[in-house]
Design an enzyme around this catalytic site. Structure first.
Site, PDB file in Angstrom:
ATOM      1  N   ASP A  90       1.786  -1.070  11.960  1.00  0.00           N
ATOM      2  CA  ASP A  90       0.455  -1.503  11.488  1.00  0.00           C
ATOM      3  C   ASP A  90       0.139  -2.947  11.894  1.00  0.00           C
ATOM      4  OD1 ASP A  90      -0.110   0.919  10.296  1.00  0.00           O
ATOM      5  OD2 ASP A  90       0.769   0.344   8.372  1.00  0.00           O
TER       6      ASP A  90
ATOM      7  N   LYS B   4       0.835  -1.213   0.000  1.00  0.00           N
ATOM      8  CA  LYS B   4       0.000   0.000   0.000  1.00  0.00           C
ATOM      9  C   LYS B   4       0.865   1.256   0.000  1.00  0.00           C
ATOM     10  CE  LYS B   4      -2.833   0.660   3.608  1.00  0.00           C
ATOM     11  NZ  LYS B   4      -2.510   1.927   4.313  1.00  0.00           N
TER      12      LYS B   4
ATOM     13  N   GLY C   1      -5.104   7.980   5.563  1.00  0.00           N
ATOM     14  CA  GLY C   1      -4.204   8.972   6.138  1.00  0.00           C
ATOM     15  C   GLY C   1      -2.967   9.152   5.275  1.00  0.00           C
TER      16      GLY C   1
HETATM   17  C1  S3P Z   1       2.465   4.794   6.152  1.00  0.00           C
HETATM   18  C2  S3P Z   1       2.962   5.201   7.357  1.00  0.00           C
HETATM   19  C3  S3P Z   1       2.415   4.769   8.653  1.00  0.00           C
HETATM   20  C4  S3P Z   1       1.491   3.568   8.504  1.00  0.00           C
HETATM   21  C5  S3P Z   1       0.561   3.701   7.342  1.00  0.00           C
HETATM   22  C6  S3P Z   1       1.344   3.832   6.055  1.00  0.00           C
HETATM   23  C7  S3P Z   1       3.091   5.295   4.913  1.00  0.00           C
HETATM   24  O1  S3P Z   1       1.694   5.840   9.216  1.00  0.00           O
HETATM   25  O2  S3P Z   1       0.747   3.391   9.701  1.00  0.00           O
HETATM   26  O3  S3P Z   1      -0.301   2.579   7.245  1.00  0.00           O
HETATM   27  O4  S3P Z   1       2.835   4.725   3.830  1.00  0.00           O
HETATM   28  O5  S3P Z   1       3.873   6.265   5.000  1.00  0.00           O
HETATM   29  P1  S3P Z   1       2.417   6.977  10.108  1.00  0.00           P
HETATM   30  O6  S3P Z   1       3.278   7.780   9.241  1.00  0.00           O
HETATM   31  O7  S3P Z   1       1.290   7.781  10.694  1.00  0.00           O
HETATM   32  O8  S3P Z   1       3.162   6.211  11.167  1.00  0.00           O
END
Ligand code: S3P
Length: 450
Positions: free
Chosen positions: A327, A28, A101
């Protein structure tokens, strides 16, 4: 996905051995970045193995709204005609990032230093999550933002017309924040410096270098000092997206707790910034081996082989490992329920601001299924009952959080009574083939509470 539709209740019950090969979908994090960096490049970026989960599809739609030509050729094969660094057009619609997010924070970063405005929104989960962690550093470039109280979406970002480069120490261990600042730095003149005191996933740095940016990382007393030279011409690339270790976590953990299981999960990236779960499981006594270890695209890759592990033991998970498995804590807590003794997980404050408060969501659901969980602001402890002793029998709330839904469905594969989730719809954000894939291994997941 169900945040826009009716909830999809699902039930998982004890099954025979899980066996076979689990081809999990594309990563992802790398999928989002492939589309975004493709959109910021000159020429045609081609992508194979893209994760076609809702989160990534929302990012594809957003890149089109900023002017890139994004085409789905079928079967995970995509192309992106980019507009170049600084070439984004102003979207004429609100950008809906759904549940993601990563999507919203990275996209805010990549448009923040162009003279355009954009308004962002998402589902109820995303609209409750903190965005100041991104808009604070973006303000240093000259970017303005206005959102709801507490720095929450919906939010409008007004890009800086004359951005200045920044030096920023990331105050929370977050690859999303680090990446937003680096992407904003692409269209600022001079050198943008991002410093992280705890290493987080480094896909943005690696991929920026691959697209031709000048970017260096030095390990100093201050931490990882990442220096990006602004206003490069990013060159279109071919990206073959590796399979997602965070999705691999589910068939791997399920195989460890279901008697007689033996599952192969091929082609999983073991980048140190992502592979903390597998190290932890092995420390717990899991029968988890790395087969056919090799390098692909500069990254360590292996086929994971997970077998039923009747003698798992609870452990202390080192706090400094948290970012590399952030995660994976929900599904780790499920494995911990089948171990003997306590599994203590410190240093995990960030779990409280994910798609849900993941400590709280898992604690409530695990307790309803007969497992004792203690927690504090940045730690939690699961007391394992040992194999065969976990009661189950409850329905758990998934809180619009894919990983919570999948974790409870894995729990139900080895409990005495079935485990249900109120809504499995969010699984489609990251692992749209979860049900058929797990079913193909032998899992018994149904779409009802029956
Ligand atoms: C991600 C960073 C992580 C992770 C998210 C994917 C990314 O979040 O939890 O599922 O692709 O940069 P955080 O940056 O909030 O730790």
């Amino acid at each position: 996905m169900s945040s826009h539709g009716a909830p999809i209740p699902m039930t998982s019950r004890a099954c025979g051995a899980l066996t076979g090969t689990a081809q999990v979908p594309g990563d992802k994090s790398i999928s989002h970045r492939s589309l975004i960096l493709g959109a910021m490049s000159v020429g045609e970026t081609t992508i194979t193995g893209l994760l076609e989960g809702q989160d990534v599809l929302d990012t594809a739609r957003a890149m089109r709204a900023f002017g890139a030509e994004v085409t789905d050729h079928g079967g995970g094969s995509w192309s992106v005609y980019g507009v170049g660094v600084g070439g984004f057009a102003e979207p004429d619609q609100v950008i809906d990032c759904g549940n993601s997010g990563t999507g919203v924070r990275l996209i805010m970063g990549c448009m923040a230093t162009s003279p355009i405005s954009a308004t962002f929104t998402g589902d109820a989960s995303l609209n409750g999550r903190p965005m100041a962690r991104v808009t604070d550093p973006l303000a240093l470039f000259g970017t303005q933002s206005v959102g709801r109280s507490g720095g929450r979406l919906p939010m409008t970002i007004v890009g800086a017309a004359e951005p200045v480069p920044v030096r920023y120490v990331v105050p929370v261990p977050s690859a999303q924040v680090k990446s937003a600042v680096l992407l904003a730095g692409l269209n600022a003149p001079g050198k943008t410096v991002v410093i992280e005191t705890e290493a987080t996933r480094d896909h943005t740095e690696r991929m920026l270098a691959g697209f031709g940016a000048e970017i260096t990382t030095e390990i100093t007393d201050e931490g990882r000092v990442i220096t990006l030279t602004g206003q490069p011409e990013l060159k279109a690339q071919h990206i073959d997206v590796p399979r997602d270790p965070s999705s691999a976590a589910f068939p791997v953990c399920a195989a460890l707790i279901v008697p007689s299981s033996d599952v192969l999960v091929p082609n999983i990236g073991l980048n140190q910034t992502r592979a903390g779960l597998f190290t932890t499981l092995r420390e717990m006594g899991a029968d988890l081996t790395y087969e056919n270890e090799r390098e692909e695209g500069g990254e360590p890759v292996a086929d994971l082989r997970a077998r039923f592990s009747p003698d798992l033991k609870g452990i202390e998970v080192p706090a400094e490992r948290a970012a590399s498995m952030i995660d994976e804590y929900p599904v780790l807590s499920v494995v911990a329920a089948f171990a003997s003794g306590k599994t203590h997980m410190p240093g995990v404050k960030e779990l409280r601001v994910k798609e849900s408060d993941r400590i709280d969501a898992m604690k409530v659901g695990l307790e309803a299924n007969g497992i004792t969980v203690e927690d504090g602001p940045d730690w939690w402890t699961v007391t394992g009952l040992g194999h065969g002793n976990v009661p189950g029998g409850a329905t758990c709330a998934s809180h619009l959080d894919h990983r919570i839904a999948m974790s409870f469905l894995v729990l139900g594969m080895a409990t005495q009574r079935p485990v249900s989730v109120d809504d499995g719809g969010p699984i489609a954000t990251s692992f749209p083939i979860f049900e058929p894939l797990m079913g193909g291994l032998g899992a018994a997941i149904t779409r009802s509470n029956g």
